[in-house]
Motif scaffolding. Sequence first.
Motif, short mmCIF file in Angstrom:
data_model
loop_
_atom_site.label_atom_id
_atom_site.label_comp_id
_atom_site.label_asym_id
_atom_site.label_seq_id
_atom_site.Cartn_x
_atom_site.Cartn_y
_atom_site.Cartn_z
N ARG A 86 -20.45 36.64 -45.72
CA ARG A 86 -22.03 37.34 -45.25
C ARG A 86 -22.97 36.27 -46.01
N ALA A 87 -23.14 35.43 -46.87
CA ALA A 87 -23.16 34.43 -47.97
C ALA A 87 -23.60 34.27 -47.40
N THR A 88 -22.65 32.96 -46.05
CA THR A 88 -23.15 31.90 -45.43
C THR A 88 -23.48 32.09 -44.05
N GLY A 89 -22.79 33.39 -43.24
CA GLY A 89 -22.51 32.82 -41.95
C GLY A 89 -21.63 32.15 -41.16
N ALA A 90 -20.55 31.49 -42.41
CA ALA A 90 -19.67 31.22 -41.39
C ALA A 90 -17.91 31.90 -41.45
N ARG A 91 -17.77 31.47 -39.87
CA ARG A 91 -16.68 32.25 -39.66
C ARG A 91 -15.22 32.33 -40.55
N VAL A 92 -14.20 33.73 -40.48
CA VAL A 92 -13.20 33.88 -41.21
C VAL A 92 -12.06 33.80 -40.09
N LEU A 93 -10.71 32.81 -40.12
CA LEU A 93 -10.22 32.42 -39.68
C LEU A 93 -8.44 32.45 -40.02
N ALA A 94 -7.37 32.96 -39.80
CA ALA A 94 -7.23 33.10 -39.29
C ALA A 94 -5.76 34.03 -38.96
N ALA A 95 -4.27 34.33 -38.98
CA ALA A 95 -3.31 33.84 -38.13
C ALA A 95 -3.56 36.04 -37.34
N GLY A 96 -4.13 36.69 -38.02
CA GLY A 96 -4.59 37.96 -37.60
C GLY A 96 -4.16 39.10 -39.09
N PRO A 97 -4.61 39.97 -39.05
CA PRO A 97 -4.36 41.11 -40.56
C PRO A 97 -3.21 41.67 -40.52
N SER A 98 -3.37 42.27 -41.86
CA SER A 98 -1.69 41.78 -42.85
C SER A 98 -0.76 42.76 -41.43
N ASP A 99 -1.00 43.60 -41.25
CA ASP A 99 0.64 43.54 -40.32
C ASP A 99 0.50 43.30 -39.25
N TRP A 100 -0.03 41.59 -39.15
CA TRP A 100 0.26 41.24 -37.89
C TRP A 100 1.32 39.90 -38.22
N GLY A 101 2.23 39.93 -36.75
CA GLY A 101 3.41 39.15 -36.37
C GLY A 101 4.18 39.02 -37.27
N ARG A 102 4.80 41.10 -37.17
CA ARG A 102 6.37 41.15 -37.99
C ARG A 102 7.56 40.85 -37.33
N SER A 103 8.08 40.33 -37.26
CA SER A 103 9.45 40.92 -36.67
C SER A 103 9.59 42.50 -36.69
N PRO A 104 10.23 42.66 -35.01
CA PRO A 104 11.06 43.73 -35.04
C PRO A 104 11.49 44.19 -35.79
N VAL A 105 12.49 44.04 -36.69
CA VAL A 105 13.19 44.34 -37.08
C VAL A 105 12.54 44.93 -38.67
N MET A 106 12.00 44.35 -38.89
CA MET A 106 10.54 44.01 -40.87
C MET A 106 8.98 45.76 -39.62
N ALA A 107 8.84 45.14 -38.62
CA ALA A 107 8.49 46.35 -38.24
C ALA A 107 8.44 47.73 -38.56
N ALA A 108 10.21 48.12 -37.86
CA ALA A 108 10.61 48.78 -37.68
C ALA A 108 11.04 49.93 -39.17
N LEU A 109 11.17 48.38 -40.14
CA LEU A 109 11.74 49.06 -41.82
C LEU A 109 9.91 49.47 -42.67
N ALA A 110 8.71 48.42 -42.10
CA ALA A 110 7.90 49.04 -42.17
C ALA A 110 7.48 51.10 -41.48
N ALA A 111 7.46 51.10 -40.34
CA ALA A 111 6.89 52.33 -40.32
C ALA A 111 7.66 53.27 -40.56
N GLN A 112 9.27 52.87 -41.07
CA GLN A 112 9.97 53.91 -41.72
C GLN A 112 9.82 54.33 -42.66
N GLY A 113 8.69 53.32 -43.71
CA GLY A 113 8.28 53.70 -44.96
C GLY A 113 9.28 53.77 -45.81
N ARG A 114 10.43 53.45 -46.12
CA ARG A 114 11.26 53.77 -46.96
C ARG A 114 11.68 52.06 -48.07
N ILE A 115 10.97 51.04 -46.99
CA ILE A 115 11.50 49.46 -47.78
C ILE A 115 10.53 49.82 -49.04
#
Length: 297
Positions: A87-116
């Motif tokens: 906001r202060a400089t007008g520069a764009r922010v570059l990254a792979a994706g948001p914080s839940d981006w790119g999880r493997s199917p196994v890790m995505a399933a664990l996250a969805a279960q909410g117990r890990i």
Amino acid sequence: MKSESGVVVLEPGLRRLTAPNPSPMTLHGTNTYLLGEGEIAVIDPGPDHAGHMAAILAALAPGERIGAILITHSHRDHSPLARPLSRATGARVLAAGPSDWGRSPVMAALAAQGRIGGGEGVDRDFAPDDQIAEGDGITGDWGEITVVETPGHMANHLSFGWNGALFTGDHVMGWSTSLVSPPDGDMGAFMASCRRLAGRDDRIYFPGHGEPVCAPQHRIAELIAHREGREAQILSALSDMEKATADDLAARLYADLDPRLLPAAGRNVLAHLLDLAQRNLVLALDDPSPEARFTPR
């Protein structure tokens, strides 16, 4: 050379500032890198700290401006200052994706279960302006920065190549190994990323915390051997104990560790156990959770 403002000139066209967030997990604080002269690329602006943002802006020479903000991964010690700085400089922010981006199917399933469990220090509100991926080049007055995908410490973790150097975030550091805490961290992905880096010929690593790694191939080989050795210790201890939780194993394997770091050690062991279970080397006796018991196959 470190100036009175805290700016360290590491080599021509590369400056470093360290955020004021020291801790057992961050050492002296988060390293923020400024690449180029004139138009600047910033790697990992760090935590949302007004003083650190002022220091970044003060580090610019007259006439310089920030043209891009690159994020290795979205932990709260690396990414939250990106949006205020943008906001202060007008520069764009570059990254792979948001914080839940790119999880493997196994890790995505664990996250969805909410117990890990997990989620230590995650910047849950993070979202880049532009997503970048393996092989992309970001060009400017700094030259070209090349994107290298290094998931493991976090699924959206990137490293950045520049002039033969590699900015490794929290994937490789000289002073410590990385926390790998599922479902954000994935030990199988972490080891695959390490082996990829072992096949590169980077001349130096600039990590997210601590000093440059001047013998990168030696360090990456050391980290791979360390993780493989820890895996062997877990399998041996589990064989002796017949069944155990991650915390049971951590207490046995990390007996001399600073007690403040033992919870993180338990998360690393859990990441190893989940990876070993996927490879059919151990069996989970319970649904995956921090309290789950494992036994050798």
